[in-house]
Design a protein around this motif. Structure first.
Motif, short mmCIF file in Angstrom:
data_model
loop_
_atom_site.label_atom_id
_atom_site.label_comp_id
_atom_site.label_asym_id
_atom_site.label_seq_id
_atom_site.Cartn_x
_atom_site.Cartn_y
_atom_site.Cartn_z
N PRO A 202 0.82 -1.21 0.00
CA PRO A 202 0.00 0.00 0.00
C PRO A 202 0.86 1.27 0.00
O PRO A 202 1.98 1.27 0.51
N VAL A 203 0.30 2.33 -0.57
CA VAL A 203 0.93 3.65 -0.57
C VAL A 203 -0.12 4.68 -0.18
O VAL A 203 -1.33 4.42 -0.24
N TYR A 204 0.34 5.87 0.21
CA TYR A 204 -0.54 6.89 0.80
C TYR A 204 -0.31 8.23 0.11
O TYR A 204 0.84 8.65 -0.07
N LEU A 205 -1.40 8.88 -0.30
CA LEU A 205 -1.30 10.14 -1.03
C LEU A 205 -2.26 11.17 -0.45
O LEU A 205 -3.48 10.99 -0.48
N MET A 206 -1.70 12.24 0.13
CA MET A 206 -2.51 13.35 0.64
C MET A 206 -2.81 14.33 -0.48
O MET A 206 -1.90 14.84 -1.13
N LEU A 207 -4.10 14.61 -0.70
CA LEU A 207 -4.52 15.51 -1.78
C LEU A 207 -5.28 16.69 -1.18
O LEU A 207 -6.48 16.59 -0.89
N PRO A 208 -4.62 17.84 -0.99
CA PRO A 208 -5.30 19.03 -0.45
C PRO A 208 -6.39 19.52 -1.40
O PRO A 208 -6.29 19.39 -2.62
N THR A 209 -7.41 20.13 -0.84
CA THR A 209 -8.56 20.58 -1.64
C THR A 209 -8.15 21.58 -2.71
O THR A 209 -8.69 21.55 -3.82
N ASP A 210 -7.20 22.47 -2.39
CA ASP A 210 -6.81 23.48 -3.39
C ASP A 210 -5.89 22.90 -4.46
O ASP A 210 -6.02 23.21 -5.65
N ILE A 211 -4.99 22.00 -4.07
CA ILE A 211 -4.07 21.39 -5.04
C ILE A 211 -4.85 20.59 -6.08
O ILE A 211 -4.51 20.59 -7.28
N ALA A 212 -5.90 19.91 -5.66
CA ALA A 212 -6.69 19.09 -6.58
C ALA A 212 -7.23 19.91 -7.75
O ALA A 212 -7.42 19.39 -8.86
N TYR A 213 -7.44 21.22 -7.52
CA TYR A 213 -8.02 22.08 -8.55
C TYR A 213 -7.02 23.08 -9.14
O TYR A 213 -7.41 24.09 -9.69
N MET A 214 -5.76 22.77 -9.05
CA MET A 214 -4.74 23.58 -9.73
C MET A 214 -4.32 22.87 -11.02
O MET A 214 -4.28 21.64 -11.08
N ARG A 215 -4.02 23.66 -12.03
CA ARG A 215 -3.69 23.10 -13.33
C ARG A 215 -2.19 22.82 -13.45
O ARG A 215 -1.36 23.60 -12.99
N ILE A 216 -1.88 21.69 -14.08
CA ILE A 216 -0.50 21.31 -14.33
C ILE A 216 -0.39 20.77 -15.75
O ILE A 216 -1.40 20.50 -16.42
N SER A 217 0.84 20.59 -16.21
CA SER A 217 1.06 20.01 -17.53
C SER A 217 0.58 18.56 -17.55
O SER A 217 0.77 17.81 -16.60
N ALA A 218 -0.04 18.19 -18.67
CA ALA A 218 -0.49 16.81 -18.85
C ALA A 218 0.51 15.97 -19.63
O ALA A 218 0.27 14.79 -19.91
N THR A 219 1.66 16.55 -19.96
CA THR A 219 2.60 15.91 -20.88
C THR A 219 3.16 14.60 -20.33
O THR A 219 3.42 13.67 -21.10
N ARG A 220 3.34 14.50 -19.03
CA ARG A 220 3.90 13.26 -18.45
C ARG A 220 3.02 12.05 -18.76
O ARG A 220 3.51 10.92 -18.78
N LEU A 221 1.73 12.29 -18.99
CA LEU A 221 0.84 11.17 -19.26
C LEU A 221 1.18 10.45 -20.57
O LEU A 221 0.74 9.32 -20.79
N LYS A 222 1.95 11.13 -21.42
CA LYS A 222 2.36 10.50 -22.68
C LYS A 222 3.37 9.37 -22.46
O LYS A 222 3.57 8.53 -23.32
N THR A 223 4.02 9.38 -21.31
CA THR A 223 5.00 8.34 -20.98
C THR A 223 4.40 7.37 -19.98
O THR A 223 4.11 7.75 -18.84
N PRO A 224 4.16 6.11 -20.35
CA PRO A 224 3.57 5.15 -19.42
C PRO A 224 4.46 4.94 -18.19
O PRO A 224 5.69 5.07 -18.27
N LEU A 225 3.84 4.64 -17.08
CA LEU A 225 4.60 4.34 -15.87
C LEU A 225 5.40 3.05 -16.06
O LEU A 225 4.92 2.09 -16.66
N ASN A 226 6.62 3.06 -15.57
CA ASN A 226 7.46 1.86 -15.63
C ASN A 226 7.25 1.05 -14.36
O ASN A 226 7.72 1.41 -13.29
#
Length: 606
Positions: A202-226
């Motif tokens: 298991p892993v744990y990820l804290m997601l603050p309410t404001d961070i969830a609605y901030m915009r970031i680049s989507a470019t990393r999604l083009k590279t699949p997770l290894n």
């Protein structure tokens, strides 16, 4: 594994992760900067959901709370992700666990809210950690500004410690992150999910309410997770292979394979099947490794549990000159209370991040990379290996001169009811011990929590397992649960009804906690429970008896056999509950032996 071995293995994994992270950044290029045009950006919450969808995750379990509601909009709006609202967070954590066990190679995903929600889920997360199950626990938390100002907010401890739950979660997770910067949010999401799958924890990820609605680049999604494990050091790997081959030659084909839970948790099921079929060695399983190898395979000999094993299995395993152990987890209930009689000098242990050859430990030599090369090296010995006889693993239904549904009769009889690709979920105690000695048909999956052993776990787990079964095109989902265990988590039956799932639920009504009675206090009141109207449950929890749900009570062998032979019942066209009325002080053979061994260890007597 020693602390030094763990440190070396961790270093190997970190180097691999950093190499892949560098590749990801290079592939992303200049457009990875947050200042890119709107078309190349998305909200952090959307990015997280999209990464999970890329992995093939279709369900997210949990309970809504004010700190995760905004993120839930992204979950609900995604066409390939379904929200499964559970009755409480503990059940949701069990469901995420069951989903991950059946959906091999995909994480179970759990969403809770800050404090009150995440703490309720912690028992389920600890169980997943104990049994090497990849679960991503997302927690909606207060905004970054509130975390800095530390007001006396609801769901806090009232003393300004906004990191208390984060610190608690670190005891039961392999990786964790608090998303507090949009510059690193995507990379942190990728890192934590990758750790979840590569390390199968298991892993744990804290997601603050404001961070969830901030915009970031989507470019990393083009590279699949290894999610491949770290590469083995070539020289060390070659040395390990040489040493194993020497032991195989010295054993003169008197070699057996012993499979266990981590064989499936760490993604080597296909390599393990190839190892068995290309070497011809007889193969046995520990309880937690049941169904890792197809139990209809002609070279499969059954379950080895130390002193609890059947005599013929015990003799074959313990007399072998060499044991190739794959993914072992040597807990008490998985080894017959530590009664394995397998000397270290006759053992090779393959694990996800190290290998043991007799007394020598080789950190960083993981079985996923090692096994294909080992198969190639051992294949020349195949012809001689097939000369070793393997007793057929079977469980004939005994003839008894009464009509009582006994434990001895029940499990072989329901074994005849199982079909290929069924998912069989067995509760800690009576059910898990009973199913062990019953062969499962081809492609069937056995789900049980033998190490952590949290009673009631199977009900939530069945919810997740049934959803995963739909993802994988499996057959029926069948749950065996005791009356005492079901009372802990019974609410989740309503979620199954709500989502149209169709498990078959066998409730063993024997008036209390059977495994506890055999461990201690056989006639004590604390092992008694109140007797519910079991066949009214599905109707009460949202079903319509006879239409959307069906319930049955069986008290005799004939009544149960007639039900199992009924094609309509076997077709599992709707959710069904069967109350099995059984004797209070009856138990499977293996449970009785385990309880006797555990009682000596616990030393309750003065």
């Amino acid at each position: 594994m020693s602390a030094n071995t763990q440190a070396v293995a961790s270093l190997h994994a970190e180097v691999t992760r950093l190499r892949h992270e560098l590749t990801t950044v290079q592939n992303a290029g200049p457009s990875a900067d947050v200042s890119t045009v709107a078309a190349d950006t998305m909200y952090v919450g959307q990015y997280l959901v999209e990464r999970l969808v890329q992995l093939g995750v279709t369900k997210m379990f949990g309970v809504p709370g004010d700190f995760n509601l905004g993120f839930l909009d992204f979950v609900e709006d995604h066409p390939k992700m379904d929200w499964v609202g559970d009755c409480n967070e503990l059940n949701a954590s069990y469901a995420a666990d069951g989903y991950a066990r059946v959906n091999e190679g995909k994480p179970g995903v759990l969403l809770t809210t800050f404090g009150v929600g995440e703490l309720s889920a912690m028992n389920g997360i600890a169980g997943a950690f104990s049994e090497h199950v990849p679960v991503l626990h997302i927690v909606g938390v207060p905004s970054t500004s509130q975390q800095k100002a530390k007001p006396m907010l609801h769901h806090t401890l009232g003393d300004g410690r906004y990191d208390a739950y984060y610190m608690a979660a670190q005891q039961f997770t392999i990786s964790h992150s608090s998303l507090n910067s949009i510059e690193t949010a995507a990379a942190e999401i990728d890192r934590v999910i990758t750790d979840c799958l590569v390390k199968a924890r298991p892993v744990y990820l804290m997601l603050p309410t404001d961070i969830a609605y901030m915009r970031i680049s989507a470019t990393r999604l083009k590279t699949p997770l290894n999610i491949e494990p770290p590469a083995n050091d070539p020289e060390t790997e070659e040395f390990v292979l040489d040493e194993i081959v020497k032991l195989v030659e010295a054993a003169q084909n008197d070699v057996i394979i012993l499979v266990d839970a981590c064989g499936i948790r760490h993604g080597v099921k296909h390599e393990l099947e190839a190892l068995c079929k290309h070497t011809g060695y007889p193969v046995y399983a520990a309880p937690m490794g049941k169904s890792v190898i197809d139990e209809s395979y002609s070279r499969y000999g059954g379950i080895y549990v130390g002193e609890i094993s059947h005599d013929d299995i015990k003799a074959k395993v313990e007399s072998a000159k060499l044991i190739l152990s794959v993914g072992g987890l040597k807990s008490d209930f998985n080894t017959g209370n530590f009664t394995y009689h397998i000397p270290t000098q006759r053992t090779v242990e393959l694990h996800s991040d190290h290998t043991l050859v007799q007394f020598a430990v080789f950190p960083g030599i993981g079985m996923k990379r090692l096994m294909p090369k080992l198969i190639a090296r051992l294949q020349p010995y195949k012809e001689g290996a097939f000369q070793a006889e393997v007793p057929k693993f079977e469980a004939p239904v005994p003839k008894e001169d009464n009509d009582i549904i006994s434990q001895t009769w029940l499990w072989p009889r329901v074994g005849q009811f199982f079909r290929p690709k069924d998912i069989v979920v067995a509760e800690t105690g009576t059910s898990s011990f009973g199913v062990l000695d019953v062969p499962l048909p081809a492609g069937a999956v056995f789900v049980s929590q033998i190490l952590w052993g949290s009673i009631g776990w199977t009900v939530g787990s069945t919810l997740g397992a049934a959803f995963a079964g739909l993802d994988r095109g499996m057959n029926r989902t069948i749950l065996f649960v005791g009356d005492g265990s079901l009372q802990l988590t019974v609410q989740e039956l309503s979620v199954m009804i709500h989502h149209g799932l169709k498990p078959i639920i066998f409730v063993l009504n024997n008036s209390g906690y059977t495994i506890e009675r055999f461990l201690h206090g056989k006639t004590r009141k604390y092992n008694d429970i109140s007797n519910w109207k079991w066949t009214k449950l599905l109707d009460t929890l949202g079903g319509e008896e006879g239409k959307t749900v069906r319930s049955y009570t069986v008290r005799t062998k004939d009544e149960l056999s007639n039900l199992l032979d009924d094609p309509k019942f076997a077709a599992a066209e709707t959710i069904q509950l069967v109350e099995l009325v059984m004797e209070m002080h009856d138990a499977p053979r293996a449970l009785k032996v385990q309880a006797e061994l555990s009682g000596k260890t616990n030393r309750y007597t003065a």
